[in-house]
Write an enzyme that holds these catalytic residues in place. Structure first.
Site, PDB file in Angstrom:
ATOM      1  N   HIS A  15      -3.672 -16.596  -3.527  1.00  0.00           N
ATOM      2  CA  HIS A  15      -3.421 -15.699  -4.655  1.00  0.00           C
ATOM      3  C   HIS A  15      -2.712 -16.392  -5.801  1.00  0.00           C
ATOM      4  O   HIS A  15      -2.413 -15.774  -6.812  1.00  0.00           O
ATOM      5  CB  HIS A  15      -2.648 -14.467  -4.202  1.00  0.00           C
ATOM      6  CG  HIS A  15      -3.542 -13.530  -3.449  1.00  0.00           C
ATOM      7  ND1 HIS A  15      -3.777 -13.674  -2.110  1.00  0.00           N
ATOM      8  CD2 HIS A  15      -4.302 -12.495  -3.860  1.00  0.00           C
ATOM      9  CE1 HIS A  15      -4.641 -12.745  -1.729  1.00  0.00           C
ATOM     10  NE2 HIS A  15      -4.981 -12.025  -2.768  1.00  0.00           N
ATOM     11  N   LYS A  74       0.815  -1.218   0.000  1.00  0.00           N
ATOM     12  CA  LYS A  74       0.000   0.000   0.000  1.00  0.00           C
ATOM     13  C   LYS A  74       0.845   1.263   0.000  1.00  0.00           C
ATOM     14  O   LYS A  74       1.843   1.348   0.704  1.00  0.00           O
ATOM     15  CB  LYS A  74      -0.874   0.027   1.253  1.00  0.00           C
ATOM     16  CG  LYS A  74      -1.826  -1.115   1.272  1.00  0.00           C
ATOM     17  CD  LYS A  74      -3.241  -0.654   1.361  1.00  0.00           C
ATOM     18  CE  LYS A  74      -4.108  -1.863   1.063  1.00  0.00           C
ATOM     19  NZ  LYS A  74      -5.472  -1.580   0.815  1.00  0.00           N
ATOM     20  N   CYS A 100      -7.049 -16.532   2.722  1.00  0.00           N
ATOM     21  CA  CYS A 100      -7.988 -15.461   2.385  1.00  0.00           C
ATOM     22  C   CYS A 100      -9.157 -16.090   1.617  1.00  0.00           C
ATOM     23  O   CYS A 100      -9.197 -17.308   1.438  1.00  0.00           O
ATOM     24  CB  CYS A 100      -7.283 -14.380   1.559  1.00  0.00           C
ATOM     25  SG  CYS A 100      -8.210 -12.823   1.463  1.00  0.00           S
TER      26      CYS A 100
HETATM   27  N1  GLN Z   1     -14.850 -12.973   3.550  1.00  0.00           N
HETATM   28  C1  GLN Z   1     -14.079 -12.320   2.514  1.00  0.00           C
HETATM   29  C2  GLN Z   1     -13.804 -13.336   1.422  1.00  0.00           C
HETATM   30  O1  GLN Z   1     -13.700 -14.481   1.722  1.00  0.00           O
HETATM   31  C3  GLN Z   1     -12.770 -11.775   3.026  1.00  0.00           C
HETATM   32  C4  GLN Z   1     -12.014 -11.006   1.957  1.00  0.00           C
HETATM   33  C5  GLN Z   1     -10.757 -10.280   2.412  1.00  0.00           C
HETATM   34  O2  GLN Z   1     -10.126 -10.641   3.345  1.00  0.00           O
HETATM   35  N2  GLN Z   1     -10.382  -9.257   1.716  1.00  0.00           N
HETATM   36  O3  GLN Z   1     -13.662 -12.988   0.270  1.00  0.00           O
HETATM   37 ZN    ZN Z   2      -8.273 -11.803   3.400  1.00  0.00          ZN
END
Ligand code: GLN
Ligand code: ZN
Length: 768
Positions: free
Chosen positions: A705, A115, A737
């Site tokens: 990712h 960022k 994530c």
């Molecule tokens: N609950 C969201 C997802 O699973 C969390 C996204 C994030 O951390 N930016 O997409």
């Molecule tokens: Zn996340």
């Protein structure tokens, strides 16, 4: 009194650059076509700035991907792993550095992205090595100046200063401090300036954002050295040093003493710095007053701005004042006139706003008013400005006394769970009956092109709401079935109904408005459209109940409710400027609390409140951290503390440093926190271990990712690492994530491997 702009949005009025880049990457257009699009955007921007009456028009504020990456190429700071790509086409090398390269037997990873200060813009982190040598490699800055000149514009090239450039980067080996590289770097800058001056450059803008942060003594020395070296080499060059995003604080004296022609200060974020700067400014220093907010979308208040300009004028005289936006306009959308849909953005709200193009008009109007230039026209604009701001102050759209009373009445009890975690944990164990190393995901499942196409069709009217819901139901059901089959313990509904984790909630909350074209660059070709919070926030109806209940009705396993937290909603929106941020955040917290309570009442036993943006909200100066953390953590707690002890609250955070705010994360008191850890090979967990983090933790065991599927063994290794520092009884197993950017095949395999890894760990526990 000159007018100045620090940078203009480069994505193009209709996101032309995004589309062109993506088409180029897909092999659909040639390099020449991409270059044409870039040229067109630059020329349009220069033309528009000239027509608006901006005297100091920036060049080199354009970038195909990112300005820090441009600089790395300019000075030849190309990491060794790209050596084999250097002989090819320079644009492909450039894109390989940000997107990685997997072709012709080559497999090179991308550079890291992070960022840009406290914005939602991400830059490419320069990589530095011991004794690194720099070499003038890309002439982009010079070429762009020439390009503008040929088109009839004498511009002010913009460069990140050598010191700020070094500070933005990272040392890639031990045993040196990157600031020491200044000696090697500065000569390359001198070479570039030489070429610019030879082309007729009069003004150069050096961005020195670190002057708004706390910096060490060696950095201060490096800054002074930089400008005295440049001054000695180019005595006639007009140097403008730009600071932004906060006041100068302890660096005021240093900034005022630099041998430069003009200093730019951000008077939106740091209006208090003006007195001191005016006191210290030497006779030959001009001040660029950053008076028009470059970080938000509200119309300027001319009367208030004119007072400030007048204060500076009294002291410096009109010739030593420059009027500017507070920072580059990169962080706001291009043009309010693109908003033509009165139902999306009502005329009442629209009249309170100003996007990049309107902000430039504000800059020239303020100059005109300050020196009585074009005065009839300027006075009419002043009158209109006063009226627009008055309608905003008095609007019934903004103020909701019930909301104000409710936030004022919040007590400490409202922000605290009934019992401490150890008691809650037992009750939750009894209610949920989960195995050890429980498995779950972060919420979203693949948002396939198909799912996105349904949403587009619904918007266009090609699908009815009913048809759309049926399709989502089917997708949700398949996702539940898959999770059952994979053996996950805590399921999610998959978030297929969401466009975006903030917009989805904003659309259902009062006090939020949206744009159709208010795009802002987030990184490279990725743009976001932040909602506009214009009024007191409340939640008229439940927002997620329907989908959570539907998913729960399909299975006996617990389905986790999924919400975005108050700080993240605040952080990723354009926030009203007529009340403190904490006030708005508290209002959002109450709206989320209502949702949490409704979910609990409907029988949902686990609720996740995502707060990925909590870290990026930290103020730039450490002295301001405590105040922010205090209200931000409290807002989370308000949203989470309305439930009984047996309801389990999760939170999720990702891709940030947690070490220095670990105590505050613990103070959030979520029963479970899931965090990103896999890229750093669990290094991050050390902070949690050192601190003896008391509640449960789910360290992400695979990087979502990447399309790469990690093996069960890899995940076991990571979990073993986690187990070495965190007691097993506290550990959860999950990806790092949400899975929305992934495809189904790899998601399915990876999650099955993950469940197997958890099972293997349970077996080890039993045998031990
Ligand atoms: N609950 C969201 C997802 O699973 C969390 C996204 C994030 O951390 N930016 O997409
Ligand atoms: Zn996340």
């Amino acid at each position: 009194m000159l007018t100045n702009n620090l940078g203009y949005p480069r994505i193009g009025n209709q996101r032309e650059l995004k589309k062109a880049c993506e088409n180029y990457w897909a092999g659909k257009i040639t390099l020449e076509q991409l270059t044409d699009v870039s040229k067109q955007i630059k020329r349009t921007n220069w033309q528009l700035q000239k027509e608006t009456g901006i005297d100091l028009i920036p060049s080199n504020d354009f970038s195909l991907y990112d300005q820090a990456l441009d600089l790395s190429l300019m000075v030849g700071a190309i990491p060794p792993r790209y050596e084999s790509l250097k002989n090819g086409n320079p644009t492909d090398l450039y894109f390989a550095m940000v997107r990685g390269y997997q072709k012709d037997g080559k497999d090179v990873t991308a550079m890291e992205m992070t960022k840009w200060f406290d914005t939602n813009y991400h830059y490419i982190v320069p990589e530095f090595y011991k004794n690194q040598q720099f070499k003038f490699t890309s002439a982009k800055t010079v070429d762009e100046f020439k390009e503008a000149k040929e088109a009839g514009f004498i511009t002010k090239p913009v460069l990140i200063s050598p010191v700020s450039y070094l500070l933005l980067g990272k040392e890639k080996e031990d045993g040196f401090n990157r600031i020491e590289l200044l000696e090697n770097l500065l000569p390359v800058y001198i070479e570039i300036i030489e070429q610019l001056v030879a082309q007729g450059t009069e003004w150069i803008q050096f961005d020195e954002p670190f002057l708004s942060l706390d910096v060490a003594e060696d950095v201060k020395i490096a800054i002074t050295k930089t400008y005295s070296t440049i001054r000695d080499a180019f005595p006639d060059l007009k140097l403008l040093v730009a600071t932004y995003f906060d006041g100068l604080g302890n660096n005021t004296e240093l900034a005022a003493s630099l041998p430069i022609c003009a200093l730019h200060i951000d008077l939106v974020r740091g209006v208090d710095q003006l007195d001191e700067i005016l006191k210290l400014a030497p006779k030959n220093l001009s001040l660029s007053l950053g008076i028009v907010d470059g970080r938000n979308i509200w119309k300027n208040n001319y009367q208030a701005s004119l007072k400030i300009i007048d204060q500076a004028k009294q002291k410096l005289g009109k010739d030593r004042i420059i009027i500017s936006p507070s920072c580059s306009l990169l962080h706001v959308p291009c043009d309010l006139e693109n908003e033509t849909n009165d139902t999306t953005l009502t005329p009442e709200i629209k009249q309170w706003l100003a996007f990049a193009r309107q902000k430039l008009e504000e800059v020239t109007t303020l100059r005109d008013l300050a020196i009585s230039k074009n005065i009839t026209q300027a006075n009419n604009k002043l009158k209109a400005n006063i009226e627009a701001n008055e309608t905003r102050e008095q609007s019934t759209l903004i103020h909701n006394s019930a909301v104000k009373q409710r936030t004022a009445a919040i007590t400490e009890t409202d922000a605290t769970r009934n019992s401490v975690f150890s008691i809650r944990k037992k009750l939750q164990e009894a209610a949920l009956n989960l195995p050890s190393f429980p498995t779950t995901t972060i919420g979203s499942f693949p948002q396939t092109a198909e799912v996105r196409s349904w949403r587009a069709k619904l918007k266009k009217g090609d699908l009815t709401k009913k048809q759309y819901d049926e399709l989502l139901k089917k997708e949700t059901e398949e996702t539940i079935r898959f999770q059952e089959e994979a053996g996950l313990d805590v399921l999610v509904h998959g978030e297929f109904e969401r466009n975006d984790m903030v917009e989805y909630f904003g659309e259902q909350l009062s006090g939020f408005s949206f744009t159709k074209n208010g795009w802002v660059q987030s990184y490279g070709s990725r743009c976001v459209k932040p909602p506009v919070i214009y009024g007191d926030v409340s939640r008229p109806e439940p927002m997620t109940l329907y989908w959570t209940q539907y998913a729960q009705s399909l299975t006996n396993k617990p389905v986790k409710g999924m919400l975005t937290g108050p700080v993240t909603i605040l952080q990723w929106s354009f926030v009203r400027n007529d009340q403190p941020r904490y006030e708005t955040c508290t209002q959002i917290a109450l709206a989320i609390r209502d949702e949490v309570n409704d979910l609990e009442r409907a029988g949902v036993k686990i609720i996740q409140i995502d707060e990925p943006a909590i870290r990026e909200g930290l103020p730039l100066k450490k002295t301001d951290w405590a105040e922010y953390l205090n209200w931000a953590i409290r807002a989370f707690r308000i949203s989470a503390s309305g439930v009984s002890d047996s309801t389990q609250i999760h939170t999720h955070m990702c891709y940030s440093e947690f070490n220095d705010i670990i105590e505050d994360i613990a103070a959030m008191d979520a029963d479970v926190i899931t965090i990103e850890c896999s890229r750093s090979q669990m290094e991050l967990l050390e902070a949690f271990a050192d601190f003896k983090y008391p509640n449960d933790i789910g360290p992400g065991v695979y990087d979502i990712h990447s399309p790469r599927v990690p093996s069960k063994q890899e995940m076991i290794t990571l979990l073993e690492k986690a187990k070495a520092v965190i007691p097993s009884g506290q550990l959860w197993v999950n990806p790092d994530c949400g899975l929305k950017t992934r495809h189904w095949p790899e998601t399915k395999t990876a999650l099955k491997e993950m469940v197997d890894a958890a099972k293997a760990l349970r077996e080890i526990e039993v045998t031990v």
